[in-house]
Write a protein that holds these residues in place. Sequence first.
Motif, mmCIF file in Angstrom:
data_model
loop_
_atom_site.group_PDB
_atom_site.id
_atom_site.type_symbol
_atom_site.label_atom_id
_atom_site.label_comp_id
_atom_site.label_asym_id
_atom_site.label_seq_id
_atom_site.Cartn_x
_atom_site.Cartn_y
_atom_site.Cartn_z
ATOM 1 N N ALA A 231 16.858 -24.072 12.393
ATOM 2 C CA ALA A 231 16.320 -22.720 12.227
ATOM 3 C C ALA A 231 14.885 -22.625 12.763
ATOM 4 N N VAL A 232 14.055 -23.611 12.437
ATOM 5 C CA VAL A 232 12.669 -23.600 12.912
ATOM 6 C C VAL A 232 12.644 -23.710 14.433
ATOM 7 N N GLN A 233 13.441 -24.621 14.970
ATOM 8 C CA GLN A 233 13.480 -24.796 16.421
ATOM 9 C C GLN A 233 14.014 -23.532 17.098
ATOM 10 N N GLY A 234 15.051 -22.927 16.528
ATOM 11 C CA GLY A 234 15.617 -21.719 17.114
ATOM 12 C C GLY A 234 14.640 -20.553 17.132
ATOM 13 N N ALA A 235 13.808 -20.466 16.101
ATOM 14 C CA ALA A 235 12.864 -19.347 16.004
ATOM 15 C C ALA A 235 11.597 -19.566 16.811
ATOM 16 N N THR A 236 11.263 -20.838 17.079
ATOM 17 C CA THR A 236 9.962 -21.116 17.698
ATOM 18 C C THR A 236 10.048 -21.831 19.042
ATOM 19 N N ASN A 237 11.222 -22.326 19.387
ATOM 20 C CA ASN A 237 11.428 -23.140 20.594
ATOM 21 C C ASN A 237 10.640 -24.453 20.555
ATOM 22 N N THR B 7 3.770 -28.958 14.982
ATOM 23 C CA THR B 7 4.808 -28.909 13.957
ATOM 24 C C THR B 7 4.424 -27.930 12.859
ATOM 25 N N LEU B 8 3.179 -27.999 12.401
ATOM 26 C CA LEU B 8 2.731 -27.070 11.356
ATOM 27 C C LEU B 8 2.764 -25.628 11.856
ATOM 28 N N ASN B 9 2.371 -25.418 13.104
ATOM 29 C CA ASN B 9 2.437 -24.065 13.676
ATOM 30 C C ASN B 9 3.871 -23.553 13.719
ATOM 31 N N ALA B 10 4.818 -24.445 14.042
ATOM 32 C CA ALA B 10 6.225 -24.042 14.082
ATOM 33 C C ALA B 10 6.692 -23.607 12.690
ATOM 34 N N PHE B 11 6.335 -24.378 11.669
ATOM 35 C CA PHE B 11 6.714 -24.006 10.300
ATOM 36 C C PHE B 11 6.027 -22.704 9.887
ATOM 37 N N ALA B 12 4.739 -22.574 10.208
ATOM 38 C CA ALA B 12 4.004 -21.356 9.862
ATOM 39 C C ALA B 12 4.640 -20.141 10.539
ATOM 40 N N THR B 13 5.010 -20.283 11.799
ATOM 41 C CA THR B 13 5.642 -19.185 12.530
ATOM 42 C C THR B 13 6.986 -18.828 11.924
ATOM 43 N N PHE B 14 7.819 -19.832 11.660
ATOM 44 C CA PHE B 14 9.150 -19.574 11.111
ATOM 45 C C PHE B 14 9.075 -18.882 9.750
ATOM 46 N N PHE B 15 8.206 -19.394 8.875
ATOM 47 C CA PHE B 15 8.118 -18.840 7.526
ATOM 48 C C PHE B 15 7.167 -17.642 7.424
ATOM 49 N N LYS B 16 6.542 -17.288 8.559
ATOM 50 C CA LYS B 16 5.641 -16.132 8.622
ATOM 51 C C LYS B 16 4.493 -16.266 7.612
ATOM 52 N N VAL B 17 3.877 -17.454 7.629
ATOM 53 C CA VAL B 17 2.715 -17.708 6.771
ATOM 54 C C VAL B 17 1.543 -18.114 7.658
ATOM 55 N N PRO B 18 0.329 -17.859 7.220
ATOM 56 C CA PRO B 18 -0.836 -18.323 7.987
ATOM 57 C C PRO B 18 -0.895 -19.849 7.979
ATOM 58 N N ILE B 19 -1.383 -20.426 9.045
ATOM 59 C CA ILE B 19 -1.501 -21.885 9.149
ATOM 60 C C ILE B 19 -2.392 -22.441 8.032
ATOM 61 N N CYS C 289 12.344 -23.428 -0.470
ATOM 62 C CA CYS C 289 12.983 -22.929 -1.685
ATOM 63 C C CYS C 289 12.774 -21.426 -1.887
ATOM 64 N N HIS C 290 11.557 -20.936 -1.620
ATOM 65 C CA HIS C 290 11.214 -19.561 -1.971
ATOM 66 C C HIS C 290 11.114 -18.586 -0.811
ATOM 67 N N MET C 291 10.910 -19.080 0.407
ATOM 68 C CA MET C 291 10.694 -18.178 1.531
ATOM 69 C C MET C 291 11.784 -18.301 2.599
ATOM 70 N N TRP C 292 12.830 -19.046 2.310
ATOM 71 C CA TRP C 292 13.945 -19.170 3.247
ATOM 72 C C TRP C 292 14.565 -17.791 3.426
ATOM 73 N N PRO C 293 14.949 -17.437 4.642
ATOM 74 C CA PRO C 293 15.529 -16.105 4.871
ATOM 75 C C PRO C 293 16.698 -15.822 3.921
ATOM 76 N N LYS D 37 4.292 -28.166 -0.491
ATOM 77 C CA LYS D 37 4.177 -26.866 0.166
ATOM 78 C C LYS D 37 5.389 -26.577 1.060
ATOM 79 N N ILE D 38 5.833 -27.579 1.802
ATOM 80 C CA ILE D 38 7.018 -27.406 2.659
ATOM 81 C C ILE D 38 8.242 -27.099 1.797
ATOM 82 N N ASN D 39 8.429 -27.875 0.733
ATOM 83 C CA ASN D 39 9.575 -27.653 -0.149
ATOM 84 C C ASN D 39 9.509 -26.278 -0.811
ATOM 85 N N TRP D 40 8.311 -25.835 -1.196
ATOM 86 C CA TRP D 40 8.174 -24.517 -1.808
ATOM 87 C C TRP D 40 8.594 -23.435 -0.810
#
Length: 150
Positions: free
Chosen positions: A38-44, A67-79, A19-23, A13-16
């Motif tokens: 990028a994740v740290q910059g967007a979420t602190n 960590t999962l919340n940071a990824f969810a926030t960066f990629f704009k996906v629900p947790i 690969c597919h949702m990177w800005p 899921k992280i790799n997808w």
Amino acid sequence: MSAEKPHRSLADKINWLICHMWPADGAQQPSDAEVAAAVQGATNEVISRSTVWKLRTGRQPNPTLRTLNAFATFFKVPIGYFGDGEEAERIEGQLSLLALMRDGGIGNATLRALADLSPEGRQMITEIITSAARMEQQRSGRPPGGQDDR
């Protein structure tokens, strides 16, 4: 023909997402360090390169909720995307559609045209797409369902 989809790991899921949702304005295939920055910059939220590497390789299958919340926030996906079950599958389907629209050039006009079709017309389009996908899978030797999308 409703074969059960194989379970997708957190690493899958992280790799997808990468690969597919990177800005679109970012690196084509970002390094672990670029993802972490990028994740740290967007979420602190402090995310290290090694944490990203562990997540991408499956060596950290149970990260913290932060960590999962940071990824969810960066990629704009629900947790819920990172979970298992029906909600995760529903979110994956929606994300796949968004990625297809972005990467495949499917625009609003095409979606409106599909929405205006009769149920029979939509069924015909579905059959054409399914047939084309089956042909591509046979040609490439990929398993059905695109589970090797990385």
